[in-house]
Design a protein around this motif. Structure first.
Motif, mmCIF file in Angstrom:
data_model
loop_
_atom_site.group_PDB
_atom_site.id
_atom_site.type_symbol
_atom_site.label_atom_id
_atom_site.label_comp_id
_atom_site.label_asym_id
_atom_site.label_seq_id
_atom_site.Cartn_x
_atom_site.Cartn_y
_atom_site.Cartn_z
ATOM 1 N N ILE A 309 0.841 -1.201 0.000
ATOM 2 C CA ILE A 309 0.000 0.000 0.000
ATOM 3 C C ILE A 309 0.874 1.250 0.000
ATOM 4 N N VAL A 310 1.943 1.219 0.771
ATOM 5 C CA VAL A 310 2.949 2.291 0.769
ATOM 6 C C VAL A 310 4.090 1.864 -0.141
ATOM 7 N N ASP A 311 4.304 2.632 -1.210
ATOM 8 C CA ASP A 311 5.473 2.361 -2.062
ATOM 9 C C ASP A 311 6.241 3.631 -2.432
ATOM 10 N N GLY A 312 5.681 4.797 -2.101
ATOM 11 C CA GLY A 312 6.378 6.063 -2.362
ATOM 12 C C GLY A 312 6.592 6.371 -3.829
ATOM 13 N N SER A 313 5.889 5.676 -4.713
ATOM 14 C CA SER A 313 6.163 5.813 -6.152
ATOM 15 C C SER A 313 5.711 7.145 -6.724
ATOM 16 N N ARG A 314 4.796 7.834 -6.034
ATOM 17 C CA ARG A 314 4.295 9.105 -6.561
ATOM 18 C C ARG A 314 4.758 10.303 -5.735
ATOM 19 N N LYS A 315 5.699 10.073 -4.839
ATOM 20 C CA LYS A 315 6.193 11.167 -3.993
ATOM 21 C C LYS A 315 7.033 12.149 -4.801
ATOM 22 N N THR A 316 6.942 13.412 -4.410
ATOM 23 C CA THR A 316 7.798 14.444 -4.999
ATOM 24 C C THR A 316 9.192 14.386 -4.386
ATOM 25 N N LEU A 317 9.243 14.298 -3.069
ATOM 26 C CA LEU A 317 10.498 14.276 -2.319
ATOM 27 C C LEU A 317 10.803 12.852 -1.872
ATOM 28 N N PRO A 319 11.417 10.027 -3.517
ATOM 29 C CA PRO A 319 10.550 9.023 -4.148
ATOM 30 C C PRO A 319 11.025 7.606 -3.840
ATOM 31 N N GLY A 320 10.062 6.746 -3.563
ATOM 32 C CA GLY A 320 10.363 5.365 -3.234
ATOM 33 C C GLY A 320 10.820 5.142 -1.809
ATOM 34 N N LYS A 321 10.937 6.206 -1.022
ATOM 35 C CA LYS A 321 11.416 6.108 0.359
ATOM 36 C C LYS A 321 10.336 6.587 1.331
ATOM 37 N N SER A 322 10.235 5.914 2.462
ATOM 38 C CA SER A 322 9.475 6.434 3.600
ATOM 39 C C SER A 322 10.466 7.156 4.499
ATOM 40 N N VAL A 323 10.199 8.429 4.814
ATOM 41 C CA VAL A 323 11.162 9.219 5.575
ATOM 42 C C VAL A 323 10.521 9.758 6.854
ATOM 43 N N ALA A 324 11.363 9.875 7.884
ATOM 44 C CA ALA A 324 10.921 10.356 9.191
ATOM 45 C C ALA A 324 12.134 10.883 9.933
ATOM 46 N N VAL A 325 11.916 11.384 11.152
ATOM 47 C CA VAL A 325 13.036 11.748 12.017
ATOM 48 C C VAL A 325 13.283 10.664 13.061
ATOM 49 N N ALA A 326 12.315 9.754 13.231
ATOM 50 C CA ALA A 326 12.460 8.614 14.139
ATOM 51 C C ALA A 326 11.373 7.606 13.793
ATOM 52 N N TRP A 327 11.629 6.348 14.103
ATOM 53 C CA TRP A 327 10.603 5.323 13.930
ATOM 54 C C TRP A 327 9.971 4.967 15.267
ATOM 55 N N THR A 328 10.200 5.787 16.285
ATOM 56 C CA THR A 328 9.522 5.647 17.564
ATOM 57 C C THR A 328 8.011 5.637 17.331
ATOM 58 N N GLY A 329 7.294 4.782 18.053
ATOM 59 C CA GLY A 329 5.854 4.667 17.878
ATOM 60 C C GLY A 329 5.467 3.435 17.093
ATOM 61 N N PRO A 342 16.542 -0.224 3.185
ATOM 62 C CA PRO A 342 16.809 1.068 2.537
ATOM 63 C C PRO A 342 15.565 1.799 2.053
ATOM 64 N N ALA A 343 14.392 1.141 2.116
ATOM 65 C CA ALA A 343 13.145 1.835 1.762
ATOM 66 C C ALA A 343 12.695 2.783 2.863
ATOM 67 N N PHE A 344 13.352 2.717 4.031
ATOM 68 C CA PHE A 344 13.007 3.585 5.169
ATOM 69 C C PHE A 344 14.239 4.399 5.544
ATOM 70 N N GLU A 345 14.088 5.722 5.574
ATOM 71 C CA GLU A 345 15.213 6.600 5.894
ATOM 72 C C GLU A 345 14.855 7.574 7.004
ATOM 73 N N LEU A 346 15.866 7.895 7.820
ATOM 74 C CA LEU A 346 15.749 8.941 8.831
ATOM 75 C C LEU A 346 16.571 10.146 8.413
ATOM 76 N N HIS A 347 16.051 11.337 8.728
ATOM 77 C CA HIS A 347 16.726 12.582 8.373
ATOM 78 C C HIS A 347 16.596 13.578 9.520
ATOM 79 N N LEU A 348 17.383 14.636 9.462
ATOM 80 C CA LEU A 348 17.388 15.631 10.531
ATOM 81 C C LEU A 348 16.062 16.382 10.553
ATOM 82 N N PRO A 349 15.463 16.560 11.731
ATOM 83 C CA PRO A 349 14.141 17.190 11.806
ATOM 84 C C PRO A 349 14.114 18.628 11.294
#
Length: 489
Positions: A309-317, A319-329, A342-349
């Protein structure tokens, strides 16, 4: 290649200290930042050091040591950032601690611009991973502001956690960039040992449930309860590990939200209740090609990726990645999917939660919770009863503004219609004096309860009142209509 990169192992060895030795770097009057989920050995060493000093201030998020908030032990300002939560609420209620009303988008601005008012911590305490072969460490699935602070603070003390699963994204720092490391204070989780204790020491009727839970938890989660896992009641473990139940009101909210989710949406889901239940309640199950650009996770997020259901194929930023600042929760099953994926990335908030960037996403859709909404659309997510704080802002202002600014975005607020077992309406005519408004009325967009959807964008005050009364609990609609008539005719 510079010498520091060639000889990183020697450099790393020279920076190793015991927890107490490491905390000698904390001096009288310092401001110390203690990261979210900071391991107990490092927090304990900080408390020991604080006892030796007349004053040391600290800033923290979700600590696990009650001695931090004992004025007789730690003398100095006690500052909570981003989120208060259950553990720290008593200290805030008692005015022992205070709240720092910063946001992710502006949290580093004063420091980065050398503003006179900037208050950068002198020392930062954090866990990190074991160094890789190239001499780099990362900050795990609960990164939050760890790298942001480690990059900027004059001194960083990092305790090495061998249970930290590998994550991808902007997460790495070289060992030469971190002042002090602590090794050996955190042991590798002994999962077979836990299983053996469950099979031999736990009450026999509870063993099947405990073994099932053991299969679902990640090593990071298990490390927090390893010693007593076999002795915990399963229901208590489920609660502490984020294994939630879907109540009828949350299910009704998810059903209403389901009709607003479009194929190709880029979604953000907040950690509060009931927003964090939306994945498990099926709110996104009818959609295709969803993307994720969020502050943090919720139970079921990664399982949507596994289901396609989540594939990030139509994302502007990203694309193909799920991004967050943490996977807490996320729950343990999610964290296992995310680990070294590698389909999941963390970046600086301060980067990815900046609305100027986030709003560029296609169909950016934010979904956050509220404590109360008044009939003008003012959203209160931090307090109730006129300034009694129960939460902080979290990432709600950043993500809500991003969705509001996105040309085809939607900023959604979800909440149950009542609180305190149905005795209080969460749709109110007007907030109590002193209530902290998290989202002002001119940024309100879409409000959802189990009774329907209120569309506030482009509506005047009277029209907004009608929309919101229609989704309030039926027991309170008559009273709200009378109050609205008094206020706005």
């Amino acid at each position: 290649m510079s010498v520091r990169y060639q000889n990183w192992r020697d450099d790393y060895q020279s920076r190793l200290k015991t927890p107490d030795q490491a905390c000698e770097a904390i001096k009288e009057g310092d401001l110390v930042s203690i990261t979210i989920l900071c391991p107990a050995p490092l927090v304990g060493a900080f408390v020991n050091r604080a006892k030796q000093l007349n004053r040391v201030d600290f800033r923290t998020l979700a600590p696990n040591n009650p001695d931090l908030f004992n004025p007789a032990i730690v003398k100095g300002e006690k500052e909570i950032e981003i989120f208060i939560g259950d553990a720290m609420r008593p200290s805030h209620d008692a005015k022992i601690s205070t709240y720092l009303p910063n946001t992710f988008m502006l949290g580093m601005k004063a420091t980065d611009n050398n503003r006179e008012e900037a208050r950068l911590p002198d020392v930062f305490l954090t866990p990190c991973s074991v160094p890789n072969e190239q001499g780099y460490v990362h900050f795990g699935p609960h990164m939050w502001m760890r790298k942001s602070y480690a990059k900027r603070c004059p001194k960083t003390i990092a305790i090495v956690d061998p249970n930290m699963s590998k994550v991808h994204g902007d997460v790495w720092m070289h060992v030469s960039e971190i002042d002090t490391f602590i090794e050996g204070a955190i042991k590798l989780v002994d999962r077979p040992g836990v299983e053996e204790r469950v099979r031999t020491l736990s009450p026999e009727p509870l063993r099947p449930q405990l073994l099932e839970l053991l299969e679902k938890v990640s090593n990071e989660q298990l490390a927090l309860v390893e010693a007593m896992f076999h002795a915990f009641p399963p229901e208590l473990l489920k609660t502490s590990l984020g294994m939630v139940e879907i109540d009828p009101a949350a299910q009704g909210i998810a059903n209403n939200l389901r009709g607003l989710i479009r194929d190709g949406d880029t979604i953000q889901v907040g950690v509060g209740q009931p927003s964090s239940l939306m994945f498990l309640a099926g709110a996104f199950d009818d959609a295709k090609h969803l993307g994720v650009h969020t502050e943090l996770g919720s139970p079921g997020l990664a399982k949507l990726w596994a289901r396609g259901i989540v594939d990030g194929s139509r994302k502007t930023l990203f694309p193909g990645k799920s991004v967050a600042v943490a996977w807490t929760g996320c729950d343990g099953e999610d964290l296992k999917i995310i680990a070294d994926n590698p389909a999941f990335e963390l970046h600086l908030p301060e980067n990815i939660l900046n609305p100027a960037l986030m709003s560029q996403n296609r169909q950016m859709t934010s979904i956050n919770s509220a404590i109360a909404v008044d009939l003008l659309g003012q959203i209160a997510s931090e307090d109730r009863f006129g300034g009694h704080m129960v939460n902080g802002t979290g990432g709600q202002p950043d993500t809500h503004i991003a969705a509001a600014l996105c040309k085809d975005g939607r900023a959604i607020t979800v909440m149950r219609s009542t609180a305190m077992e149905g005795s209080i309406s969460k749709v109110v005519a007007r907030h109590d004096a002193g209530t902290l408004v998290t989202i002002p009325r001119y940024l309100a967009d879409t409000i959802i309860t189990e009774f329907g959807v209120a569309r506030l964008l482009d509506k005047n005050h009277r029209q907004r009142a009608e929309e919101l009364i229609a989704i309030a609990h039926p027991d309170f609609r008559g009273e709200l209509r009378e109050q609205a008539k008094e206020l706005w005719g």
